[in-house]
Structure formats: structure tokens, C-alpha cells
Design an enzyme around this catalytic site. Sequence first.
Site, short mmCIF file in Angstrom:
data_model
loop_
_atom_site.label_atom_id
_atom_site.label_comp_id
_atom_site.label_asym_id
_atom_site.label_seq_id
_atom_site.Cartn_x
_atom_site.Cartn_y
_atom_site.Cartn_z
N ARG A 1 1.26 12.43 -1.26
CA ARG A 1 0.62 13.52 -0.52
C ARG A 1 1.65 14.29 0.30
NH1 ARG A 1 -3.75 11.82 3.35
NH2 ARG A 1 -3.43 14.01 3.77
N CYS B 1 -10.35 8.80 9.51
CA CYS B 1 -9.14 8.64 8.70
C CYS B 1 -8.56 7.27 8.97
CB CYS B 1 -8.15 9.76 8.96
SG CYS B 1 -7.03 9.45 10.29
N LYS C 1 5.33 20.43 4.47
CA LYS C 1 3.90 20.35 4.11
C LYS C 1 3.02 20.91 5.24
CE LYS C 1 1.60 16.33 4.68
NZ LYS C 1 0.38 16.50 5.51
N ASN C 2 3.32 20.50 6.46
CA ASN C 2 2.40 20.82 7.56
C ASN C 2 2.46 22.28 7.99
OD1 ASN C 2 1.47 18.27 7.49
ND2 ASN C 2 2.35 17.59 9.44
N ARG D 1 -10.68 11.12 14.25
CA ARG D 1 -9.94 12.38 14.43
C ARG D 1 -10.97 13.50 14.51
NH1 ARG D 1 -5.02 12.54 10.20
NH2 ARG D 1 -4.48 14.46 11.29
N ASP E 1 4.32 11.45 13.54
CA ASP E 1 4.55 11.31 12.09
C ASP E 1 5.87 10.62 11.76
OD1 ASP E 1 2.13 12.47 11.60
OD2 ASP E 1 2.92 14.40 10.95
C1 UD1 Z 1 -1.33 17.58 12.58
C2 UD1 Z 1 -0.51 17.10 11.41
C3 UD1 Z 1 -0.37 15.59 11.42
C4 UD1 Z 1 0.16 15.13 12.78
C5 UD1 Z 1 -0.67 15.69 13.91
C6 UD1 Z 1 -0.10 15.37 15.29
C7 UD1 Z 1 -0.99 18.75 9.71
C8 UD1 Z 1 -1.63 19.07 8.41
N1 UD1 Z 1 -1.17 17.51 10.18
O1 UD1 Z 1 -2.63 17.03 12.43
O2 UD1 Z 1 0.53 15.21 10.38
O3 UD1 Z 1 0.12 13.71 12.82
O4 UD1 Z 1 -0.74 17.13 13.81
O5 UD1 Z 1 1.19 15.86 15.39
O6 UD1 Z 1 -0.32 19.57 10.29
N2 UD1 Z 1 -8.00 16.18 18.50
C9 UD1 Z 1 -9.22 16.20 19.10
N3 UD1 Z 1 -10.11 17.18 18.74
C10 UD1 Z 1 -9.80 18.13 17.81
C11 UD1 Z 1 -8.53 18.10 17.22
C12 UD1 Z 1 -7.64 17.11 17.58
O7 UD1 Z 1 -9.54 15.37 19.94
O8 UD1 Z 1 -10.64 18.99 17.52
C13 UD1 Z 1 -7.02 15.13 18.89
C14 UD1 Z 1 -6.62 14.23 17.72
O9 UD1 Z 1 -7.52 13.19 17.50
C15 UD1 Z 1 -5.25 13.77 18.18
C16 UD1 Z 1 -4.71 14.97 18.96
O10 UD1 Z 1 -5.83 15.78 19.26
O11 UD1 Z 1 -5.36 12.67 19.04
C17 UD1 Z 1 -3.71 15.81 18.20
O12 UD1 Z 1 -4.24 16.10 16.91
P1 UD1 Z 1 -3.85 17.45 16.14
O13 UD1 Z 1 -2.60 17.99 16.70
O14 UD1 Z 1 -5.05 18.33 16.09
O15 UD1 Z 1 -3.58 16.89 14.67
P2 UD1 Z 1 -3.83 17.62 13.30
O16 UD1 Z 1 -3.67 19.08 13.45
O17 UD1 Z 1 -5.08 17.10 12.68
#
Ligand code: UD1
Length: 424
Positions: A399, A117, A22-23, A122, A307
Site C-alpha cells: 500500500r 483501523c 503517497k500521502n 480514527r 509513521d
Molecule cells: C495522515 C496520514 C497517516 C499519518 C497521520 C498522522 C495520509 C493519507 N495519512 O492520516 O499516514 O499517520 O496523518 O501523521 O496522509 N483525528 C480526530 N478526528 C478527525 C481526524 C483525526 O480525532 O476527524 C485524530 C486522529 O485519530 C489522530 C490525530 O487526529 O489521533 C491525527 O490524525 P490525522 O492527522 O487526521 O491523520 P490522517 O490524516 O488520517
Amino acid sequence: MDKLVIRGGKRISGTIAASGSKNSALPVIAATLLAPDGNFTINRIPDLQDVRTFSNLLEYLGAEISFADNVLQVSTANLKSVEAPYELVKKMRASIYVLGPLLSRIGHTRVSLPGGCAFGPRPVDLHIMAMEKLGARIVIEKGYIDAQVIGSKLRGARIDFPISSVGATGNALMAAVTAEGTTILGNAAIEPEIECLCHFLQKMGANISGVGTTTLVIEGVDRLHAVAFDNIFDRIEAGTLLCAAAITKGEITVTGLNPHHLDAVLKAFAEAGCTVTTGFDSITLAAPDKLKPTDVTAKPYPCFPTDMQAQWMALMTQAEGVSNITDKIYHERFNHIPELNRLGARIDIRENQAVVHGPQVLTGTKVMSTDLRASACLVLAGLVAGETTEVLRVYHLDRGYEKIERKLTALGADIERVKYQELS
Ligand code: UD1
């Protein structure tokens, strides 16, 4: 609504193929927005609610999509909107993946802010920072990110991410591939799903070096073209199925994946006393009579994935001793703990660390899914719990897990999907 009714105590054993990831599917589908003509054929796309939600978003933008037998065909030739509306984004945070490609192709986009969320704040500040560095003017107004390219085109830049972010790395990549000049992404995420996105973009004609490392160098190209592509398999689904065998003292082979994507998880299984063997594209796990406790900390790849943290906690309720589980990515991702405790687990939270006192006899009751992986954790607990466990609100599970109850039934579980109405 649907619930899963699980009569626990059955041993999970057999061979099963992993579904597509999915990711990686979501950013790959988003990247189709970068090619102004031609038809994409993307194989191994899991049939999941998140994929359907994302397809709906692309159709809203004007894409033509057909999806059958895990093959997604997309043409984004005739886009008619640049807006990702709140109604669609609120269903799935990953909708933010259209920000980079739309900005790159059209020069303007409006994407609803995703909001919070189930496991804490996030933010999307890193996505915004990356777009600004590449030459976009960003205005946040009325809950939307309004992004406009300054001048005629995005311009390559050096972007150093202060923390590793899968989503922000993916968005920056998709914005940079057709920007003018060179972009360097420092502290880029190295999750296999980002590697997969890089391979997809390269096949489309992008010039990216450093794939699989934390420094990605992108030379912008003028145009990208539509391609056929095979998505990678889902390491988190695979890890969850391995947990199902481990928690029921079973033996399982999961096929069709790259075992290295699960190195940290396999190491934890070995520490827990499981016998793990890997083939070229398969993993076999045999559970011990008695699981050993483990300490795991979820961190960015290649460390133990956040995850898998909830599923691991369900497993550790059956280990002989105390396990410590920490999540350094989402410090508050512990919604599954009260529900596990309702099944008879003994888990405390001490300063962002879950302390799991095993082994505990679990007894089935009604439990509530609160997010995707928490739901998977409750299903695993249900497989080992006495009597009947009802996991309510399985739309969270749908999902991210394709045909999960069918897969578990094929492996020996007693599990069925039943419609129900919640009392109001
Ligand atoms: C993706 C995965 C999710 C997984 C996560 C971490 C998808 C669709 N989802 O989510 O299943 O749990 O990676 O492996 O691929 N952060 C910030 N600012 C930002 C973006 C992120 O502070 O602009 C922080 C987040 O709150 C978190 C960390 O960075 O603590 C990592 O998040 P991120 O890797 O961005 O997660 P997602 O891409 O949303």
C-alpha cells in the site's frame, strides 16, 4: 498472497532515489475533482496499491485516468456520481479526501464512513466539523456521511482545529478554495504533504496565504483550472531506507528529497550515534559500530512522525541500552511489538510507552504484517535477524512502499517476494 523472505545479516549500502510521496499524492489526486475541465498531468506519483485504489474511486466518480511510469493523467470533466461507496472506502481511509472537493464542486456528496483501523479508533469528526462550518448540512445515516451545501455555495468561515489533523486540514482546504469569501484555518496541520497540496491548489488558481504555517487564509475563487505538477518525495520511505542502513551497520545516500522534511528523524539518528550529512536534495547516513538508545515521541510535524515510530522501534532493538518510544498521535499503534518480540526483541508497553531493551539478537521466523508501517518495521528486523524471516501479508507493505524489495536488493539485501497460501 505474497510474502517477503529475508535472509538477514547483509549490509545495506549504496545510493538510492526516494519515490514520490503517497500521502501527498492522495489529496493532490482528490483536488483534481475541483477543476471542471482540462487535463492534469501529475509527475512522481508512486506506483502503489493506495494510489490505484484512489484512482479506482475517482474513476467510479466519472474521472478519466491513465497511469504509467509514475505519471498520472486525470480529467474530471464528466463526473457521473457523487458517492464514495463503502466497498472502496473500506480499502483506504484516505478516500474521505473526496468529501471537500465534491461538496465544493457539486454541492452534494455521500461518503462512506471509513470505520476503525488496525491501530485504534480514527474518527472523522474534524472533517465533518469543518464542512459544517463552511455551510454544509451533514447527516450521518446508514454508515454514510451525507453532505449538502445549504444555499448555492459553501461560505468562508473561521475553523479552529482542536487538534492538528492532516486529513481534516486537507479536506477543509479543498472545500474552502472555491467557497464564497475568506476562510481561516487555525491550528492547521503543517506536514510537508499539506504544504504540497497548498502548492498544487495555488497552481490551479487558488488564493492561499500562510502556507507552511498553522494559520492558512484562503480567499475563495470562482474557478480552478487543470495543471501539470510535480509531487514531492516520500519522507517516510526515505526514513525507512535510512533505518535499513542504520540497522545493518551500513552506509546509504538517499537522493531526490528535501532533507528538512526529515529534520526530527535525522536528529534521532544522530542521537543514536549515526553520522548524518545532508546535501541540497540528499541525505547520507553512516551507521556506528554500536547504536545508542534514544527516547522519541511521535507528534505532529515538525516532530518525529508516527509513521516512522514502528521502524524506529526495530532499529532500537539493536541499540546498547533502554529506549523509550511514545506515540502521542495513535496511542495504540503498537501491533508490531508482539511480532518483534517473536523475533527475539524485548519490548514492554508501559502506559502507552514502548520500552525497548536493547541490544537483542534477533532470529528469523514467520511474522505477520498488520498495517503498513508495522510491515516496514518487520522487514527492517528481518534485515538484521539471523537465519530467515518470512514477513507474511505484504499487501499492507504494498500500500505504501514502491518496489521495496527491489530497492533493498539493489542496496545489498537478500530478500525475495514469494507467493503463498495461508492455512485456513
Ligand atoms: C495522515 C496520514 C497517516 C499519518 C497521520 C498522522 C495520509 C493519507 N495519512 O492520516 O499516514 O499517520 O496523518 O501523521 O496522509 N483525528 C480526530 N478526528 C478527525 C481526524 C483525526 O480525532 O476527524 C485524530 C486522529 O485519530 C489522530 C490525530 O487526529 O489521533 C491525527 O490524525 P490525522 O492527522 O487526521 O491523520 P490522517 O490524516 O488520517
